[in-house]
Design a protein around this motif. Structure first.
Motif, PDB file in Angstrom:
ATOM      1  N   LYS A  42       0.840  -1.199   0.000  1.00 15.14           N
ATOM      2  CA  LYS A  42       0.000   0.000   0.000  1.00 15.14           C
ATOM      3  C   LYS A  42       0.875   1.249   0.000  1.00 15.14           C
ATOM      4  O   LYS A  42       1.972   1.258   0.568  1.00 15.14           O
ATOM      5  N   GLY A  46      -2.692   5.790  -2.662  1.00 12.84           N
ATOM      6  CA  GLY A  46      -3.846   4.932  -2.905  1.00 12.84           C
ATOM      7  C   GLY A  46      -3.619   3.828  -3.923  1.00 12.84           C
ATOM      8  O   GLY A  46      -4.465   2.953  -4.094  1.00 12.84           O
ATOM      9  N   GLU A  48      -1.977   0.411  -5.163  1.00 19.21           N
ATOM     10  CA  GLU A  48      -1.486  -0.774  -4.481  1.00 19.21           C
ATOM     11  C   GLU A  48      -0.825  -1.729  -5.478  1.00 19.21           C
ATOM     12  O   GLU A  48      -1.125  -1.717  -6.670  1.00 19.21           O
TER      13      GLU A  48
END
Length: 442
Positions: A42, A46, A48
């Protein structure tokens, strides 16, 4: 990418109860539950990244713990620093003074695969395309050449890639139109009945497959019978490969394969210990006059063993595995060594997410390195693809190139809910009705 930082790494133990139907069974692994240590990286933006390393059930928790330990070296790192010095970063996490090799190296694959998935998602490209679009210098900068410069140097690798650059556009067009050839192991699991083998041979021939693999090595009489069944189904014009999954001694492998030579196998895979370079060389020397090649690599621990297998002419087919050695960086090194020493790469796949990942690597190889499908083929097994958000696409027995950004490694949320071990809903249900014993609290 500027200012993006890795803030958290989550690791899950995910298992699928494949042992219930003997899917994946072979001479060494008689009751596998296909599983993985699943990593989510992460960031503060935002975005991933998702990665995994393949396991067989029991012991996955050990790899998960190793992933968590490696994660402490990564959280807080700026993403730009990773990708701008990927080779140095890779060496840092594989050569940490108190944390090296073994299970740790297996866990490294999961974490590094997640980093490559993150990079591809940032660039909004499927991984194969990201690799193709990197300049030779950029791609080579991701590889740690320590211990392999006696076979290939950084500059040699750059020159090899540059020599193929003019053909990349036409190869890409061919890849998009035709894909890359696949073979199936689905017909050959050891726990299957002869009737099921016949049914699967018919099914996969109708799907366009002309290359098949069978597991051997427990009982010669059974192997003869099963090979006969497959040959009767597929005829003499289609290719058959055999896989012993490491069960034989060196002399035993030679003699066993002489008994199976009449079925005209293209190769024998993992005939002995994956660490026995000289043993593989001896087997290969004995079997080449019979027209049987030797393939191995899915259990190789690192690029150094691959180097020795290639140097010693111990393998005729190099089988990289996307989750076994230390992720994409180390696998690229193996591809380059195999290219220089003229050994075709035929990736091992079939476990959780392996087909999804290796397709990207072989597609990069086709476009940027080898430029051919001759003696090159990707393993395909029709299992667990439904759990991935971007599963493989097989068309007329060919892997078609992914177009979704990433490394095709993201598992669906519903599958994680059901199959995370031991808390997943499906595992709790199977514990409750006694299909599997509930793990102890310890």
């Amino acid at each position: 990418m500027e200012g993006m930082e890795i803030t958290e790494i989550d690791v899950k133990d995910v298992r699928f109860p494949t042992s219930l139907k003997f899917d994946g069974s072979d001479a060494m692994h008689t009751d596998p539950d296909y599983s993985c240590a699943y990593v989510t990286i992460k960031t503060n933006r935002g975005i991933e990244g998702y990665g995994l390393t393949f396991t067989l059930g029991r012991g996955t928790e050990i790899v998960v713990l190793a992933c968590k330990t490696i994660s402490r070296l990564i959280v807080g790192t700026k993403v730009q620093d990773v990708f701008n010095g990927f080779a140095s970063f890779w060496r840092k996490i594989t050569s940490e003074s108190q944390l090296r090799w073994g299970v740790t190296h297996l866990a490294t694959a999961a974490v590094v695969n997640a980093l490559w998935d993150l990079w591809a998602r940032i660039e909004k490209k499927p991984l194969w395309r990201l690799l193709v679009d990197l300049t030779p210098e950029q791609l080579v900068s991701t590889i740690d050449f320590r211990y392999i410069t006696d076979v290939i140097t950084r500059q040699e690798a750059i020159e090899i890639l540059k020599s193929q650059k003019s053909a990349r556009a036409s190869r890409t067009a061919s890849l998009v139109e035709n894909g890359l050839p696949a073979y199936t192991t689905q017909v050959g699991w050891m726990g299957y009945s002869d009737d099921k083998v016949r049914e699967l041979c018919e099914k996969y021939q109708q799907l366009g497959f002309d290359t098949f693999k069978a597991k051997v090595g427990q009982n010669l009489e059974d192997d003869v019978r099963r090979c006969q069944v497959i040959r009767e189904c597929i005829g003499d014009d289609k290719r058959l490969m055999l896989d012993a999954n490491q069960v034989w001694e060196v002399e035993e492998a030679v003699e066993w394969m002489k008994s199976l030579a009449r079925f005209k196998p293209t190769w024998i895979e993992e005939p002995t210990s994956p660490d026995d370079v000289l043993g593989h060389a001896r087997i290969a020397k004995e079997l080449r006059p019979l027209g049987i090649g030797v393939a191995t690599g899915e259990m190789c621990a690192n690029r150094v063993i691959f180097k020795q297998l290639l140097q010693a002419r111990a393998i005729d087919y190099c089988q990289i595995d996307s989750a076994r050695i230390g992720g994409v960086n180390e696998i690229l090194a193996v591809y380059l060594m195999a290219k220089k020493l003229n050994v075709p790469v035929c990736p091992h796949a079939g476990g959780v997410g392996l087909c999804e990942m290796v397709q990207h690597l072989q597609m990069w190889d086709f476009v940027s390195l080898s430029g051919t499908t001759e003696n090159r083929i990707i393993e395909y097994v029709d299992q667990q693809h439904e759990h991935f958000e971007d599963p493989v696409t097989i068309k007329n027995a060919h892997y078609m190139p992914p177009s979704v950004p990433g490394y095709s490694t993201k598992i669906k949320d519903a599958s994680l809910t059901n199959y995370a071990y031991p808390e997943g809903k499906e595992w709790q249900r199977m514990f409750d009705i006694g299909i599997f014993p509930r793990p102890s609290a310890n």
